[in-house]
Design an enzyme around this catalytic site. Sequence first.
Site, PDB file in Angstrom:
ATOM      1  N   SER A 142      10.372   9.394 -11.181  1.00  0.00           N
ATOM      2  CA  SER A 142      11.434   9.050 -10.229  1.00  0.00           C
ATOM      3  C   SER A 142      11.930  10.342  -9.599  1.00  0.00           C
ATOM      4  O   SER A 142      11.763  11.432 -10.173  1.00  0.00           O
ATOM      5  CB  SER A 142      12.591   8.351 -10.957  1.00  0.00           C
ATOM      6  OG  SER A 142      13.757   8.293 -10.161  1.00  0.00           O
ATOM      7  N   TYR A 155      18.974   6.766 -17.559  1.00  0.00           N
ATOM      8  CA  TYR A 155      17.768   6.596 -16.741  1.00  0.00           C
ATOM      9  C   TYR A 155      17.185   7.954 -16.356  1.00  0.00           C
ATOM     10  O   TYR A 155      15.973   8.182 -16.467  1.00  0.00           O
ATOM     11  CB  TYR A 155      18.115   5.788 -15.490  1.00  0.00           C
ATOM     12  CG  TYR A 155      16.953   5.566 -14.560  1.00  0.00           C
ATOM     13  CD1 TYR A 155      15.988   4.604 -14.841  1.00  0.00           C
ATOM     14  CD2 TYR A 155      16.816   6.303 -13.390  1.00  0.00           C
ATOM     15  CE1 TYR A 155      14.913   4.393 -13.987  1.00  0.00           C
ATOM     16  CE2 TYR A 155      15.751   6.104 -12.531  1.00  0.00           C
ATOM     17  CZ  TYR A 155      14.798   5.150 -12.834  1.00  0.00           C
ATOM     18  OH  TYR A 155      13.742   4.950 -11.986  1.00  0.00           O
TER      19      TYR A 155
END
Length: 256
Positions: A142, A155
């Site tokens: 990400s 996350y």
Amino acid sequence: MLDMTDKVVAVTGGGSGIGRAIALVFAKQGAIVHILDVSEEAANAVRAEVQAADGRAIATVCDVSEAAATQSVIDGIVEQSGRIDILINNAGIAAIGNVESTTEDDLDRIYAVNVKGIYTCSKSAVPHMVTQGGGVILNMASIASLIGIEDRFAYSMSKGAVLAMTKSIAIDYVKQNIRCNCVCPARIHTPFVDGFIAKNYPGEEEAMFAKLSDYQPVGRMGTPEEVANLILYLCSDEASFITGQAYPIDGGVLMG
């Protein structure tokens, strides 16, 4: 170009979103796609889509956080298809919160799927790849692996780990002809995003969708197909000189 004829490909989280797009694009290029997902219904639905387009796919239930079960699934792929050429570690979950609001359960849940899941799948697949003379591992990271994102403590932790694991696998197995890269998307418009907005921002869905879209300088979220096409390239023979790298696909977020 980008020919995947008879390549054996395993896609975790292949039952929805980006995983679904990956399964479809690899099957279109001739691969034998093993769709791994915690949801049997979702995996079977994507398998049916692939087969309806004259592709080849097998659906298998797999919880990547369970090491023994994952080992059994990967071994089963090799037993059924003879080898495993490409492993795409796409399965992942999200959580909102900073370090104060993130609970221990939140952290453990994120770790189990986003970090341990890549470990279990890669640990299961790498010995087969070594034996067969090579392979490709592609991890879903990400832009949170590369920059800070507000209220995404757990996350971001997990995606930082994905980047580190990618580089570790790449350097440890480069002499065994195993390549390992990761992609770093910004926000991608999937059904997960729509559900996420509905759950966390009731009554503000339209405004939040616009905010998430505007975060990317190009003014929109990416599509699952755009991510899948980048992954197709990185897993192809045309990308055989690329390993240990993180590829942003971010609509300009990292331009500055």
